[in-house]
Design a protein around this motif. Structure first.
Motif, mmCIF file in Angstrom:
data_model
loop_
_atom_site.group_PDB
_atom_site.id
_atom_site.type_symbol
_atom_site.label_atom_id
_atom_site.label_comp_id
_atom_site.label_asym_id
_atom_site.label_seq_id
_atom_site.Cartn_x
_atom_site.Cartn_y
_atom_site.Cartn_z
ATOM 1 N N SER A 1 0.807 -1.252 -0.054
ATOM 2 C CA SER A 1 -0.031 -0.116 0.115
ATOM 3 C C SER A 1 0.861 1.372 -0.009
ATOM 4 N N ILE A 2 1.589 1.538 -1.007
ATOM 5 C CA ILE A 2 2.455 2.840 -1.447
ATOM 6 C C ILE A 2 1.552 3.740 -1.588
ATOM 7 N N SER A 3 1.323 4.827 -0.870
ATOM 8 C CA SER A 3 0.270 5.757 -1.085
ATOM 9 C C SER A 3 0.906 6.842 -2.222
ATOM 10 N N THR A 4 2.170 6.939 -2.248
ATOM 11 C CA THR A 4 2.634 8.188 -3.266
ATOM 12 C C THR A 4 2.844 7.737 -4.597
ATOM 13 N N ASP A 5 2.622 6.566 -4.832
ATOM 14 C CA ASP A 5 2.640 5.939 -6.358
ATOM 15 C C ASP A 5 1.345 5.753 -6.814
ATOM 16 N N ARG A 6 0.870 6.406 -7.759
ATOM 17 C CA ARG A 6 -0.666 6.022 -8.155
ATOM 18 C C ARG A 6 -0.877 4.694 -8.815
ATOM 19 N N ALA A 7 0.501 4.007 -8.967
ATOM 20 C CA ALA A 7 0.328 2.710 -9.650
ATOM 21 C C ALA A 7 0.046 1.700 -8.521
ATOM 22 N N TYR A 8 0.060 2.180 -7.070
ATOM 23 C CA TYR A 8 -0.380 1.310 -6.072
ATOM 24 C C TYR A 8 -1.874 1.729 -5.503
ATOM 25 N N ALA A 9 -2.722 2.396 -6.176
ATOM 26 C CA ALA A 9 -3.877 2.892 -5.621
ATOM 27 C C ALA A 9 -4.745 1.712 -5.132
ATOM 28 N N ALA A 10 -4.736 0.678 -6.205
ATOM 29 C CA ALA A 10 -5.668 -0.437 -5.850
ATOM 30 C C ALA A 10 -5.189 -1.168 -4.594
ATOM 31 N N GLU A 11 -3.981 -1.277 -4.409
ATOM 32 C CA GLU A 11 -3.354 -1.977 -3.234
ATOM 33 C C GLU A 11 -3.599 -1.232 -2.000
ATOM 34 N N CYS A 12 -3.603 0.184 -2.219
ATOM 35 C CA CYS A 12 -3.888 0.998 -0.934
ATOM 36 C C CYS A 12 -5.410 0.596 -0.442
ATOM 37 N N ARG A 13 -6.263 0.685 -1.494
ATOM 38 C CA ARG A 13 -7.721 0.311 -1.297
ATOM 39 C C ARG A 13 -7.737 -1.068 -0.790
ATOM 40 N N ARG A 14 -7.068 -1.948 -1.144
ATOM 41 C CA ARG A 14 -7.005 -3.346 -0.691
ATOM 42 C C ARG A 14 -6.653 -3.286 0.882
ATOM 43 N N ALA A 15 -5.632 -2.499 1.023
ATOM 44 C CA ALA A 15 -5.450 -2.578 2.377
ATOM 45 C C ALA A 15 -6.210 -2.051 3.414
ATOM 46 N N GLY A 16 -6.928 -0.928 2.862
ATOM 47 C CA GLY A 16 -8.005 -0.532 3.776
ATOM 48 C C GLY A 16 -9.182 -1.312 3.938
ATOM 49 N N GLN A 17 -9.545 -1.845 2.801
ATOM 50 C CA GLN A 17 -10.489 -3.183 2.825
ATOM 51 C C GLN A 17 -10.150 -4.092 3.764
ATOM 52 N N TRP A 18 -8.995 -4.540 3.876
ATOM 53 C CA TRP A 18 -8.428 -5.685 4.882
ATOM 54 C C TRP A 18 -8.778 -5.199 6.397
ATOM 55 N N LEU A 19 -8.587 -4.169 6.233
ATOM 56 C CA LEU A 19 -8.596 -3.501 7.829
ATOM 57 C C LEU A 19 -10.032 -3.391 8.344
ATOM 58 N N VAL A 20 -10.920 -2.938 7.218
ATOM 59 C CA VAL A 20 -12.452 -2.805 7.443
ATOM 60 C C VAL A 20 -12.833 -4.170 7.834
ATOM 61 N N ASP A 21 -12.374 -5.317 7.036
ATOM 62 C CA ASP A 21 -12.898 -6.453 7.398
ATOM 63 C C ASP A 21 -12.552 -7.230 8.576
ATOM 64 N N ASP A 22 -11.377 -6.797 9.114
ATOM 65 C CA ASP A 22 -10.821 -7.131 10.313
ATOM 66 C C ASP A 22 -11.477 -6.492 11.313
ATOM 67 N N LEU A 23 -11.873 -5.373 11.229
ATOM 68 C CA LEU A 23 -12.535 -4.646 12.301
ATOM 69 C C LEU A 23 -13.803 -5.025 12.434
ATOM 70 N N ALA A 24 -14.451 -5.362 11.191
ATOM 71 C CA ALA A 24 -15.876 -5.757 11.381
ATOM 72 C C ALA A 24 -15.956 -7.186 12.003
ATOM 73 N N GLY A 25 -15.137 -7.840 11.771
ATOM 74 C CA GLY A 25 -14.974 -9.201 12.358
ATOM 75 C C GLY A 25 -15.048 -9.346 13.749
ATOM 76 N N LEU A 26 -14.554 -7.949 14.324
ATOM 77 C CA LEU A 26 -14.549 -7.771 15.981
ATOM 78 C C LEU A 26 -15.898 -7.223 16.269
ATOM 79 N N GLY A 27 -16.846 -7.205 15.340
ATOM 80 C CA GLY A 27 -18.284 -6.807 15.956
ATOM 81 C C GLY A 27 -18.306 -5.136 15.861
ATOM 82 N N LEU A 28 -17.438 -4.490 15.243
ATOM 83 C CA LEU A 28 -17.552 -3.001 15.085
ATOM 84 C C LEU A 28 -18.284 -2.597 14.056
ATOM 85 N N THR A 29 -18.892 -1.549 13.853
ATOM 86 C CA THR A 29 -19.372 -0.965 12.602
ATOM 87 C C THR A 29 -18.260 -0.160 11.997
ATOM 88 N N ALA A 30 -17.794 -1.048 11.002
ATOM 89 C CA ALA A 30 -16.565 -0.424 10.126
ATOM 90 C C ALA A 30 -16.967 -0.052 8.730
#
Length: 460
Positions: free
Chosen positions: A30-59
């Motif tokens: 998830s290299i934010s400064t390089d636009r070539a990695y924009a999809a990977e940044c989104r994937r990292a964000g979604q990974w964290l959302v899924d992990d937090l949602a798995g704890l029962g949080l509203t993510a």
């Protein structure tokens, strides 16, 4: 066993699984400064959302004009709410050939001191630190079914590229982000055995000074000795800023600056920071700050005036015998709590104007700035967090100021009216932003346990 002891035991029992989850997170480039990695940044964000949602949080994964922001909330009705901030983006990995292993294939190795370390880009800055807090929450929810305080997560994906979209996001969502205090895990321990809480960050004022004398560059043989030289003018003014004792001589510069409590100064003195240990590794021997001040004071609780660049006339190869018409300097002033950047800017400019000789004119090209932020030394949340850290590490936590600036902390204060405690478990040798970035396994494991204790203490 108390609930606290049971949760700490759960952290210990789940350590291998926690490492596996962190490794999954670290594998996402998830290299934010390089636009070539924009999809990977989104994937990292979604990974964290899924992990937090798995704890029962509203993510939620919240879109911005850049990379998305992760938010999550617990709704346990605990009575006190904390806002936890971190970032999921990472620095580029160049130069790749200096990595011992691929930067996004995390490995657990033994370091020179025998301590195990996690090596990967983002292991320390900041995915490993973010996951210390997530795993602490996971352990609490697993053992007790609830968190001792309500938690709001705010994890962005642009910290390494300037956080340009975060201030507008804060302003647009400030009602949902309000909390009693903000917690940031993106800083370091004082040393391997001593935890630290950063409670202040210096502000910044930067300006560009342009001195003009003659209307063109002059032949130094024809005009030398008679015509004003702007490089001489500028150099003389810059040299007059600091007195022989290191004190800044600009009238009004120190307006608003206060002294830390004597007990805090005594704690800083006990840390044993010496010129040899601090300046020696960079080839220097003698501090140049204000006389009578410790190195910790010089670098964290006192304002500074620095010249970052100065030029004029001919600077190419060989010689050119001219008296330049223009001389320029870029300056920055690091500010401490109580100083107003605009007041400091005006004081600096007045000081320069007052010293201009005949035929010299000055123009200022910038003058932007941001104030310092600080938590009061008697804030009860600070005392609770410090006691919790001492309970885990067996060593009193050091409360220190940061010499640099972390803009998000200022935005928390300005937009959300929240104080911030910066509690991190990185070490100075973690090689953040460099090849072979690492995070000690002890930092990860005891970081989780530390957050368990801090959350419990904040609830009291």
């Amino acid at each position: 066993m108390s609930d606290l002891d049971r949760v700490l035991a759960a952290v210990d029992a789940d350590l291998d699984a926690a490492i596996a989850r962190l490794f999954d997170f670290l594998r996402i480039p998830s290299i934010s400064t390089d636009r070539a990695y924009a999809a990977e940044c989104r994937r990292a964000g979604q990974w964290l959302v899924d992990d937090l949602a798995g704890l029962g949080l509203t993510a939620t994964l919240n879109d911005t004009p850049g990379h998305p922001v992760v938010t999550a909330r617990s709704e346990g009705g605990a009575g006190k709410r904390v806002l936890f901030y971190g970032h999921y983006d990472v620095q580029p990995v160049d130069p790749l050939n200096l990595w011992d292993n691929p930067p996004f294939e995390p490995t657990l190795i033994e370091g020179p001191n025998g301590a195990k370390r996690i090596v990967a880009r983002g292991s320390s800055d900041d995915k490993g630190q973010v996951m210390t807090f997530v795993e602490a929450c996971r352990a609490y929810l697993k053992v007790t079914g609830a968190l001792p305080v309500d938690v709001t997560f705010l994890v962005e994906g642009e910290e390494e590229s300037g956080s340009g979209n975060l201030p507008p996001f804060l302003a647009a969502n400030k009602e949902g982000l309000k909390a009693d205090i903000a917690l940031v895990c993106d800083t370091s321990m004082w040393d391997r055995q001593t935890p630290a809480i950063t409670i202040s960050l210096r502000g910044l004022m930067h300006d560009e000074i342009v001195i003009t004398c003659a209307n063109r560059d002059l032949h130094s043989g024809y005009y030398g000795g008679a015509a004003a030289n702007p490089l001489h003018v500028l150099s003389k003014i810059i040299a007059s800023v600091h007195g022989a004792d290191g004190h800044i001589a600009i009238p009004g510069f120190y307006d608003g600056v206060t002294e830390p409590p004597d007990a805090v100064k005594a704690q800083w003195a006990s840390l044993g920071l010496t010129p040899e240990s601090f300046l020696g590794p960079i080839g220097l021997t003698t501090p140049i700050g204000e006389a009578g001040r410790s190195l910790v004071e010089m670098t964290t609780s006192r304002p500074t005036f620095e010249v970052n660049g100065m030029w004029g006339g001919y600077i190419g190869e060989g010689g050119k015998t001219v008296i330049p018409s223009i001389a320029t300097a870029k300056i920055t002033c690091r500010l401490v709590a109580g100083q107003d950047p605009i007041h400091v800017r005006d004081a600096v400019r007045a000081f320069i104007r007052a010293q201009l000789p005949p035929d010299a004119k000055v123009e200022f090209l910038s003058g932007d700035g941001s104030p310092a932020v600080a938590v009061s030394h008697d804030n009860p949340n600070l005392a609770r967090a410090a006691a919790a850290l001492e309970g885990e590490w067996g060593t009193p936590a050091v409360t220190i100021g940061g010499g640099g600036s972390i803009p998000i902390v200022g935005h928390f204060k300005k937009t959300l009216d929240q104080d911030t405690l910066l509690i991190g478990f990185a070490l100075d040798d973690d090689r953040i932003h460099s090849p072979n970035e690492k995070y000690d396994l002890t930092s990860f494991h005891k970081g989780i346990r530390s957050w368990v204790r801090v959350l419990a203490a904040l609830a009291d």
